[in-house]
Design a protein around this motif. Structure first.
Motif, mmCIF file in Angstrom:
data_model
loop_
_atom_site.group_PDB
_atom_site.id
_atom_site.type_symbol
_atom_site.label_atom_id
_atom_site.label_comp_id
_atom_site.label_asym_id
_atom_site.label_seq_id
_atom_site.Cartn_x
_atom_site.Cartn_y
_atom_site.Cartn_z
ATOM 1 N N UNK A 1 0.833 -1.205 0.000
ATOM 2 C CA UNK A 1 0.000 0.000 0.000
ATOM 3 C C UNK A 1 0.865 1.251 0.000
ATOM 4 N N UNK A 2 1.965 1.207 0.753
ATOM 5 C CA UNK A 2 2.853 2.369 0.826
ATOM 6 C C UNK A 2 3.568 2.624 -0.499
ATOM 7 N N UNK A 3 3.600 1.626 -1.371
ATOM 8 C CA UNK A 3 4.286 1.785 -2.661
ATOM 9 C C UNK A 3 3.387 2.368 -3.742
ATOM 10 N N UNK A 4 2.122 2.601 -3.401
ATOM 11 C CA UNK A 4 1.209 3.181 -4.394
ATOM 12 C C UNK A 4 1.606 4.621 -4.717
ATOM 13 N N UNK A 5 1.182 5.141 -5.856
ATOM 14 C CA UNK A 5 1.515 6.533 -6.194
ATOM 15 C C UNK A 5 1.027 7.509 -5.130
ATOM 16 N N UNK A 6 1.791 8.549 -4.920
ATOM 17 C CA UNK A 6 1.450 9.560 -3.920
ATOM 18 C C UNK A 6 0.140 10.255 -4.278
ATOM 19 N N UNK A 7 -0.709 10.441 -3.270
ATOM 20 C CA UNK A 7 -1.929 11.217 -3.473
ATOM 21 C C UNK A 7 -1.819 12.522 -2.702
ATOM 22 N N UNK A 8 -2.655 13.483 -3.042
ATOM 23 C CA UNK A 8 -2.681 14.743 -2.317
ATOM 24 C C UNK A 8 -3.601 14.602 -1.115
ATOM 25 N N UNK A 9 -3.211 15.254 -0.015
ATOM 26 C CA UNK A 9 -3.959 15.059 1.232
ATOM 27 C C UNK A 9 -5.202 15.925 1.340
ATOM 28 N N UNK A 10 -5.440 16.822 0.377
ATOM 29 C CA UNK A 10 -6.648 17.655 0.390
ATOM 30 C C UNK A 10 -7.529 17.291 -0.801
ATOM 31 N N UNK A 11 -7.887 16.023 -0.875
ATOM 32 C CA UNK A 11 -8.719 15.527 -1.961
ATOM 33 C C UNK A 11 -9.820 14.651 -1.385
ATOM 34 N N UNK A 12 -10.890 14.424 -2.152
ATOM 35 C CA UNK A 12 -11.943 13.516 -1.669
ATOM 36 C C UNK A 12 -11.404 12.128 -1.334
ATOM 37 N N UNK A 13 -10.440 11.634 -2.135
ATOM 38 C CA UNK A 13 -9.850 10.320 -1.877
ATOM 39 C C UNK A 13 -9.170 10.281 -0.511
ATOM 40 N N UNK A 14 -8.403 11.320 -0.203
ATOM 41 C CA UNK A 14 -7.703 11.377 1.074
ATOM 42 C C UNK A 14 -8.698 11.505 2.235
ATOM 43 N N UNK A 15 -9.725 12.287 2.046
ATOM 44 C CA UNK A 15 -10.721 12.449 3.116
ATOM 45 C C UNK A 15 -11.397 11.117 3.443
ATOM 46 N N UNK A 16 -11.676 10.353 2.415
ATOM 47 C CA UNK A 16 -12.297 9.043 2.622
ATOM 48 C C UNK A 16 -11.364 8.129 3.412
ATOM 49 N N UNK A 17 -10.071 8.189 3.098
ATOM 50 C CA UNK A 17 -9.080 7.373 3.802
ATOM 51 C C UNK A 17 -9.018 7.759 5.273
ATOM 52 N N UNK A 18 -8.957 9.052 5.557
ATOM 53 C CA UNK A 18 -8.867 9.519 6.946
ATOM 54 C C UNK A 18 -10.114 9.120 7.729
#
Length: 390
Positions: free
Chosen positions: A38-55
């Motif tokens: 999972x840590x090897x996946x491409x970097x995402x931005x932390x202010x995105x809907x994807x990141x919010x869902x993860x948090x």
């Protein structure tokens, strides 16, 4: 053009070179390989809907492993020490009287931290390896603003009776705030923060949840959330700002979003069973290690053992045991100063199951045999099997 000739590889003279590395230390712990992918996946931005869902999903997983859905789970980019500092400076007024009850290295750390931050610290200290006495803690808690206490003392393998300590301390001082270092008890040992009247619980990613180091967790009771802002001397570790941000799926500062996503993978198997089942299995794994050690002439260092750490006093030099395990590809650790020569520590907190534990018992057998100890083959493994099936 000159042809480059391959140099012959050095001959391997020991089958030990074929052994895979094993991390048996009580943190950082072995991590699920899927988490590392999972840590090897491409970097995402932390202010995105994807990141919010993860948090938001990570907070839900952490809450489930605490077993207190009304409590506020907060994820910080820090170690457990940073998370403890965040709880302390966000909840306890500057310069207040605080009691630190300790019987090991990490309990002592919270007293040192509070002193360095300007709090008036009263220290209640017991010898390393002993269990704190609830009546003594309650008596010392009178007139204090907060109690700083470690549940599972990683340095000694001891588990303090937090339920009784909190009950008696609150009876003696109903206004007392109880801040708990649960770094190696969260997701490992029985922990009931609401029933036990705790106020803040602190942990980290590299222990019971089986992730890499880098994240600190703070869990706040509903009443503690209302208290946030009692101390103006905070900035990065301002939990009032974190509550407002994390309820929306963001963080007040830039998060280690990759580690937060990894948390979803490392906790997947943990949340798949009831908490009581998880606690019982972790206790059995550690009991199996203690039984294996006992079969080889070791004894527990702690008077009241934690399911997070098997702290063993060996019949030979500690450094020799650690060295013998290292030669077999297994990383254990000695005790911490001033008891580094008194005990060694192994743990099943991370990505381990009962069959890994049997392998650890076999490793201990080989290590002691390689040190010239008379070892009856299979005795430690048999002892571990018996403990697992008790």
């Amino acid at each position: 053009m000159t042809k480059l000739e391959a140099k012959p590889a050095s001959l391997v003279t020991s089958a030990n070179a074929l052994l895979r590395p094993r991390l048996l230390a009580p943190g950082p712990v072995e991590t699920d390989p899927r988490t590392m992918l999972t840590l090897a996946k491409p970097q995402i931005h932390h202010r995105t809907p994807e990141a919010r869902e993860i948090v938001l999903e990570a907070r839900a997983r952490l809450s489930a492993l605490l077993g207190a859905p009304e409590w506020e789970p907060l994820i910080l980019t820090s170690s457990g020490t940073g998370a403890f500092e965040a709880a302390l400076v966000s909840l306890v007024p500057d310069g207040a009287n605080v009691l630190s009850a300790s019987a090991g290295k990490f309990g002592e750390r919270w007293a040192d931290m509070a002193h360095s931050l300007g709090y008036a610290v009263t220290r209640l200290e017991k010898p390393w390896g002993e269990a704190l006495d609830p009546a003594e803690v309650a008596d010392a808690a009178r007139g204090q603003a907060a109690l700083l206490i470690t549940h599972s003392e990683t340095s000694t393998g001891a588990l303090h009776d937090l339920a009784r300590i909190a009950e008696q301390a609150k009876r003696a001082n109903p206004d007392l705030l109880i801040l708990v270092d649960a770094v190696t008890s969260y997701a490992v040992a029985e922990l009931r923060p609401a029933e036990w009247q705790l106020d803040a619980v602190i942990s980290g990613s590299q222990k019971g949840v089986g992730g890499p180091p880098g994240l600190g967790f703070v869990f706040l009771s509903p009443s503690s959330v209302e208290r946030l802002g009692a101390n103006p001397r905070r900035y990065y570790f301002d939990l009032k700002k974190e509550v407002a941000s994390q309820r929306k799926g963001e963080t007040a500062q830039t998060p280690a979003i990759n580690l937060v996503e990894g948390l979803l993978t490392s906790t997947e198997r943990l949340v798949a069973v009831p908490l009581e089942t998880l606690w019982a299995e972790k206790a059995k794994l550690n009991a199996a290690l203690l039984a294996a050690g006992n079969a080889l002439g070791c004894r527990p260092f702690a008077s009241r053992v934690s399911p997070a750490v098997a702290a063993l006093v060996p019949p030979v030099a500690v450094k020799d045991v650690v060295g013998a395990l290292k030669a077999l590809g297994a990383r254990a650790v000695a005790g911490q100063a001033p008891h580094q020569d008194a005990l060694f520590r192994v743990s099943t907190m991370g990505y381990f199951d009962r069959y890994d534990t049997l392998g650890m018992a076999g490793l201990l057998e080989d290590a002691f045999a390689n040190l010239g100890r008379p070892v009856e083959r299979g005795v430690a493994v048999a002892a571990a099997w018996k403990a697992l099936n008790a």
